[in-house]
Design a protein around this motif. Structure first.
Motif, PDB file in Angstrom:
ATOM      1  N   VAL A  11       1.132   6.477   0.019  1.00 40.27           N
ATOM      2  CA  VAL A  11       1.605   5.562  -0.202  1.00 40.27           C
ATOM      3  C   VAL A  11       0.056   5.126  -0.746  1.00 40.27           C
ATOM      4  CG1 VAL A  11       2.740   3.704   0.826  1.00 40.27           C
ATOM      5  CG2 VAL A  11       3.324   5.644   1.686  1.00 40.27           C
ATOM      6  N   THR A  12       1.017   4.438  -2.180  1.00 39.64           N
ATOM      7  CA  THR A  12       0.279   3.075  -2.407  1.00 39.64           C
ATOM      8  C   THR A  12       0.079   1.702  -2.242  1.00 39.64           C
ATOM      9  OG1 THR A  12       1.063   4.150  -4.516  1.00 39.64           O
ATOM     10  CG2 THR A  12      -1.414   4.782  -4.061  1.00 39.64           C
ATOM     11  N   VAL A  13       0.376   0.953  -2.643  1.00 43.14           N
ATOM     12  CA  VAL A  13       0.476  -1.076  -2.710  1.00 43.14           C
ATOM     13  C   VAL A  13       0.104  -1.072  -3.249  1.00 43.14           C
ATOM     14  CG1 VAL A  13       0.991  -2.836  -1.474  1.00 43.14           C
ATOM     15  CG2 VAL A  13       1.300  -0.438  -0.425  1.00 43.14           C
ATOM     16  N   PHE A  14      -0.061  -1.820  -4.636  1.00 42.84           N
ATOM     17  CA  PHE A  14       0.002  -2.478  -5.206  1.00 42.84           C
ATOM     18  C   PHE A  14       0.362  -3.750  -5.734  1.00 42.84           C
ATOM     19  CE2 PHE A  14      -0.177   1.611  -7.486  1.00 42.84           C
ATOM     20  CZ  PHE A  14      -0.740   2.029  -7.682  1.00 42.84           C
ATOM     21  N   PRO A  15      -0.825  -4.919  -4.957  1.00 36.91           N
ATOM     22  CA  PRO A  15      -0.420  -5.638  -4.608  1.00 36.91           C
ATOM     23  C   PRO A  15      -1.021  -7.168  -6.017  1.00 36.91           C
ATOM     24  CG  PRO A  15      -1.555  -5.279  -2.828  1.00 36.91           C
ATOM     25  CD  PRO A  15      -1.933  -4.286  -3.937  1.00 36.91           C
TER      26      PRO A  15
END
Length: 297
Positions: A74-78
């Motif tokens: 899973v990738t998270v781009f804040p």
């Protein structure tokens, strides 16, 4: 804080918000559509955009979410903060911009995301990582220092330490990628000729020496020249400062000779960022590095 049950967050892209320190903060989550969820939960990779950029731009810039789709994490781009929706920054020490001037607590923001995301999707808590570009790389360094109990490894790209020193509570494996012709965050440190902030950034060597000491790593590296696949005027050297027994972690430096302020393997649409090497795939290198490391649980 708002949360969503795990079953309601399906595969694909999700734009989400969370209230932190009286601010509504945005973040984008990409859950793989091709790979199957591991029994212990998904590995989680935070990807931080550069200064005067934003999360959607970072998605296009590095395409880590596409790589994650097939590799199975899973990738998270804040999103950082700023007065304009397309120009955000992170408070990562000496840099940068609005977030620093307003003293935004971006470490607290990430802490809240670390608590929130597992309520939305099944995450393996031993496999949480941080990477980022430029100011986002600086943010990765700060998280490795301040949240070393939550991040299994970090991999800054084109961004050096924003603080003069680091004191992580445990050794944190580190891989740094940087171009020698970076005119925004110079390899040697100082003010880059194309820098918008005109800040006197720390050098790559400053980051390496601090983290070699913090990680109790060997001080003499093994050095390897990686094979060149493309004749594009760039070459790659890998310096590995190996772990030195227990209570130690490795430090790896990928020196991109001739590389600019770019994400290796992904062509930049902005010529002013300088040359992009195609002799290294940053996404692959970062994920292979992360796969070697887990948090002790």
């Amino acid at each position: 804080m708002t949360t969503t049950p795990i079953k309601e967050l399906a595969s694909g892209r999700h734009r989400l918000t969370i209230d932190v320190d009286d601010r509504e903060r945005e973040f984008w989550v990409y859950i793989p559509t091709q790979a199957s969820q591991p029994e212990e939960g998904w590995p989680l990779v935070f990807v931080f955009h550069g200064g005067l950029s934003n999360a959607p731009t970072m998605v296009r810039f590095c395409e880590m979410n596409d790589y994650a789709d097939s590799e199975g994490f899973v990738t998270v781009f804040p999103n950082g903060t700023g007065r304009l929706p397309t120009m955000k920054t992170w408070n990562a020490g000496m840099c940068c911009g609005y977030a620093q001037r307003e003293d935004v607590n971006d470490v607290h923001f990430v802490q809240q995301l670390l608590n929130d995301i597992p309520q939305r999707v099944a995450i393996d808590p031993s496999r949480t990582y941080a990477t980022g570009m430029s100011n986002g790389g600086m943010m990765s360094y700060l998280l490795g220092d301040k949240l070393s109990d939550r991040f299994a490894a970090i991999a800054p790209v084109g961004g050096t330490m924003g603080n003069p020193t680091c004191h992580p509570s445990r050794p944190v494996p580190l891989m740094h990628i940087h171009g020698t012709d970076d005119q925004f965050v110079r390899w040697e440190g100082g003010v880059g000729s194309r820098s918008k902030s005109k800040l006197n950034f720390h050098s790559v060597d400053h980051a390496m020496q601090n983290w070699i000491a913090a990680n109790h790593a060997q001080t003499t590296p093994s050095v390897e020249s990686l094979p060149g696949e493309v004749n594009d005027g760039t070459s790659i050297e890998r310096f590995t400062y190996a772990a030195n027994g227990e209570n130690s972690a490795e430090v790896v430096l990928l020196k991109v000779h001739g590389g600019g302020h770019t994400w290796p393997g992904k062509e930049s649409r902005l010529e002013l960022l300088g040359p992009t090497t195609h002799n290294l795939d940053a996404n692959q290198a970062i994920w292979e590095f992360f796969q070697r490391h887990r948090l002790p649980m």
